[in-house]
Design an enzyme around this catalytic site. Structure first.
Site, PDB file in Angstrom:
ATOM      1  N   ARG A 238       3.884 -29.628  -4.768  1.00 58.87           N
ATOM      2  CA  ARG A 238       3.473 -30.298  -6.225  1.00 58.87           C
ATOM      3  C   ARG A 238       2.062 -30.761  -6.345  1.00 58.87           C
ATOM      4  NH1 ARG A 238       8.958 -31.791  -4.706  1.00 58.87           N
ATOM      5  NH2 ARG A 238       7.733 -31.940  -2.488  1.00 58.87           N
TER       6      ARG A 238
ATOM      7  N   GLY B 257      -4.385  -4.583  -4.637  1.00 59.93           N
ATOM      8  CA  GLY B 257      -5.125  -3.816  -5.022  1.00 59.93           C
ATOM      9  C   GLY B 257      -4.288  -2.546  -5.365  1.00 59.93           C
ATOM     10  N   HIS B 258      -4.333  -2.083  -6.821  1.00 57.26           N
ATOM     11  CA  HIS B 258      -3.379  -1.072  -7.189  1.00 57.26           C
ATOM     12  C   HIS B 258      -4.506  -0.007  -7.740  1.00 57.26           C
ATOM     13  CE1 HIS B 258       0.753  -2.915  -7.551  1.00 57.26           C
ATOM     14  NE2 HIS B 258       0.246  -2.837  -6.337  1.00 57.26           N
ATOM     15  N   THR B 259      -4.722   1.192  -7.222  1.00 56.74           N
ATOM     16  CA  THR B 259      -5.609   2.138  -7.930  1.00 56.74           C
ATOM     17  C   THR B 259      -5.052   3.231  -8.207  1.00 56.74           C
ATOM     18  OG1 THR B 259      -6.826   1.296  -5.184  1.00 56.74           O
ATOM     19  CG2 THR B 259      -7.593   3.593  -6.665  1.00 56.74           C
TER      20      THR B 259
ATOM     21  N   LYS C  40       2.182   2.106  -5.197  1.00 57.46           N
ATOM     22  CA  LYS C  40       2.956   1.762  -6.243  1.00 57.46           C
ATOM     23  C   LYS C  40       2.206   2.088  -7.396  1.00 57.46           C
ATOM     24  CE  LYS C  40       3.493  -2.393  -4.384  1.00 57.46           C
ATOM     25  NZ  LYS C  40       2.905  -2.136  -3.128  1.00 57.46           N
TER      26      LYS C  40
ATOM     27  N   PRO D 185      -9.147  -1.491   7.851  1.00 55.98           N
ATOM     28  CA  PRO D 185      -8.670  -0.327   8.372  1.00 55.98           C
ATOM     29  C   PRO D 185      -7.197  -0.706   8.465  1.00 55.98           C
ATOM     30  CG  PRO D 185      -9.880  -0.924  10.128  1.00 55.98           C
ATOM     31  CD  PRO D 185     -10.283  -1.921   8.832  1.00 55.98           C
ATOM     32  N   ARG D 186      -6.076   0.142   8.024  1.00 53.41           N
ATOM     33  CA  ARG D 186      -4.697  -0.122   8.238  1.00 53.41           C
ATOM     34  C   ARG D 186      -4.155   0.677   9.284  1.00 53.41           C
ATOM     35  NH1 ARG D 186      -4.067   2.085   2.016  1.00 53.41           N
ATOM     36  NH2 ARG D 186      -4.971   0.066   0.984  1.00 53.41           N
TER      37      ARG D 186
ATOM     38  N   ASP E 220       1.600  14.688   1.361  1.00 54.67           N
ATOM     39  CA  ASP E 220       0.794  15.582   1.616  1.00 54.67           C
ATOM     40  C   ASP E 220      -0.410  15.183   2.800  1.00 54.67           C
ATOM     41  OD1 ASP E 220       0.074  13.571  -0.508  1.00 54.67           O
ATOM     42  OD2 ASP E 220      -1.795  14.621  -0.918  1.00 54.67           O
TER      43      ASP E 220
ATOM     44  N   GLN F  92       1.966  -5.862  -3.079  1.00 55.86           N
ATOM     45  CA  GLN F  92       2.514  -5.960  -1.758  1.00 55.86           C
ATOM     46  C   GLN F  92       3.963  -5.273  -1.385  1.00 55.86           C
ATOM     47  OE1 GLN F  92       1.497  -9.190  -3.161  1.00 55.86           O
ATOM     48  NE2 GLN F  92      -0.477  -8.616  -2.845  1.00 55.86           N
TER      49      GLN F  92
ATOM     50  N   ASP G 216       0.824  -1.291   0.028  1.00 50.52           N
ATOM     51  CA  ASP G 216       0.060   0.039   0.035  1.00 50.52           C
ATOM     52  C   ASP G 216       0.990   1.189  -0.063  1.00 50.52           C
ATOM     53  OD1 ASP G 216      -2.442  -1.652   0.169  1.00 50.52           O
ATOM     54  OD2 ASP G 216      -2.043  -1.619   2.406  1.00 50.52           O
TER      55      ASP G 216
ATOM     56  N   LYS H 115       0.087   4.120  -8.610  1.00 46.12           N
ATOM     57  CA  LYS H 115       0.351   5.423  -9.329  1.00 46.12           C
ATOM     58  C   LYS H 115       1.841   5.520  -9.908  1.00 46.12           C
ATOM     59  CE  LYS H 115      -0.179  10.126  -8.550  1.00 46.12           C
ATOM     60  NZ  LYS H 115       0.491  10.994  -7.671  1.00 46.12           N
TER      61      LYS H 115
END
Ligand code: IMP
Length: 448
Positions: free
Chosen positions: A148, A40-42, A16, A325-326, A354, A222, A13, A18
């Site tokens: 295997r 999940g890349h936003t 990456k 929540p992180r 920011d 990740q 998170d 962007k």
């Protein structure tokens, strides 16, 4: 022409998606090299939100070729839905610009059952307990592969091989889980996804070999401390987000880090603000609910947990995949140095500065203490290798002046301090949510 890798330096998170979207403009080929739909890349484009779980973030450029690579754990049904949804949003995706490696391992439904079984078994266990995974079946996809009894994407597409492989793996699954899955039912359940995905099959290694003269971007999912080998084991994912997951001679490795740090899921985070169990209970705040929080922080009256809650609200620190929540914490230099050394990172991309706008003071963890003694950087690796010791480290902080906006000289001073402490340059600074809110200081596609 160069091979460039983008790797998360923290617990995922880092923003990456962007950075990859930005660098993808200069690349010809973009490869997601590991992980699965746990990621999940936003990317925000003209106020529209695009979320990628299994497809590379370069897919928004129709003229580039995108690969879901060899090291991926690929959930065919989730991927089919994702591709269809992106197509519905107007994104062009066809075998012309997208391929899926035949060597990727497929994640199927029984992997999720297995994961649930393990998490329930571990719940409440001493010294650890649950990993708090994303519940996408990633751990079992990795362990089945090593046992295997995994199934490659090329095999999944071939009805005969898939049927035989299912017979074999279901002996294992039914025996250990006590289920009664039938190969035939599984074959049917995945028929539509097989037909849909068939045209995308490719051989990544041959393709990269044939296109060695191009600019190639390797997209990590990740982050370093979720790496199965180098992360804060056992609270890690089941693949290699670090350089270990790539396996090509990379020219430049860009490490992405937020100006603070977050973690989602169980496991220690030395600079945590507040408490993981408390974080888990928190929901999103409405803007009117965090009015006054910043003033309280700046008066020095806020608790660590309140500062953490504020960062979570402003930084929208809720999982793109799970909505969880992180935990939030201060920038952790020992971890970043460790991540630099694991992946031979040669420059940093810093994101989300920011989020700290308006804070009177910010902290940087410059070193760790253990049993009251400072730990030299060379010893950090061996401490992370031991879950008991890593859980005991305490951060030593340096306090710095905050900034009102990212144009403020105090933000430059903050970045200079990070650069000095970590010992590598900053190549990219992300300055906001939108695609163009980004400054590139060093072009990684120029070989040095
Ligand atoms: P898994 O990858 O679902 O097995 O989850 C293992 C750990 O990695 C858990 O702590 C997850 O929260 C974490 N994790 C997995 N994917 C991501 C991600 O994309 N971002 C952040 N954390 C992740």
């Amino acid at each position: 022409m160069a091979m460039v890798a983008v790797i998360g330096m923290q617990w995922g998170d880092e923003g990456k998606g962007k950075i990859i979207d930005f660098l993808a403009r200069r690349a010809d080929i973009i490869e997601r090299y590991q992980g699965g739909d746990n990621a999940g890349h936003t990317i925000w484009l003209h106020d529209k939100k695009y979320v990628f779980h299994s497809t590379p973030s370069g897919i928004l450029y129709p003229e580039k070729y995108n690969i879901s690579g060899d090291g991926m754990y690929f959930n065919p049904i989730a991927a089919m839905k994702e591709i269809k949804e992106l197509q519905r949003q107007g994104v062009e995706i066809s075998p012309k610009n997208y391929g899926i490696s035949g060597y990727a391992h497929v994640t199927l439904d029984y992997h999720k059952d297995y994961e649930q079984f393990l998490e329930e078994l571990m719940d409440g266990a001493r010294a650890g307990g649950k990993v708090e995974s994303t519940k996408k079946g990633i751990g079992p996809t990795g362990s089945f592969k090593m046992n295997r009894v995994g199934i490659r994407f090329a095999e999944f597409l071939d009805e005969e091989t898939f049927g035989q492989a299912l017979e074999r793996v279901l002996i294992y699954t039914n025996k250990t889980l006590g289920t009664d899955y039938k190969a035939k039912e599984y074959l049917e359940q995945y028929r539509e996804a097989r037909e849909f995905l068939k045209p995308f099959l490719m051989d990544e290694r041959t393709y990269i070999r044939q296109h060695g003269e191009k600019n190639i971007l390797f997209e990590g999912a990740q982050g370093t401390f979720l790496d199965i080998d180098y992360g804060s084991y056992p609270f890690v994912t089941a693949s290699n987000p670090t350089i270990k997951g790539i396996g090509y001679p990379i020219d430049h490795v860009i490490g992405v880090a937020k100006a603070y740090i977050t973690r989602v899921g169980a496991g220690n985070m030395p600079t945590i603000l507040g408490d993981h169990e408390e974080t888990k209970k928190q929901s999103r705040l409405l803007p009117e609910e965090y009015v006054g929080m910043l003033e309280k922080i700046n008066r020095g009256e806020a608790t660590d947990a309140e500062i953490g809650r504020y960062l979570r609200a402003i930084g929208d620190e809720f999982g793109a995949t799970t909505g969880r929540p992180r935990d939030c914490g201060w920038f952790d230099v020992p971890l970043i140095i460790r991540a630099r050394d694991i992946s031979f990172v040669d420059s940093l991309a810093i994101t989300k500065g920011d989020v700290l706008n308006g804070m009177k003071e910010v902290k940087i963890c410059t070193e760790y203490k253990l049993d009251g003694r400072k730990i030299p950087y060379e010893k950090i690796g061996i401490i992370i290798a031991n879950r008991r010791l890593f859980a005991q480290v305490e951060p030593i902080y340096q306090v710095m002046n905050g900034w009102q906006s990212l144009d403020d000289t105090n933000y430059d001073l903050y970045l200079s301090e990070i650069k000095r402490l970590v010992g590598i340059p900053i190549s990219i600074i992300s300055t906001g949510k939108e695609r163009d809110n980004i400054n590139m200081i060093i072009d990684p596609f120029i070989k040095r």
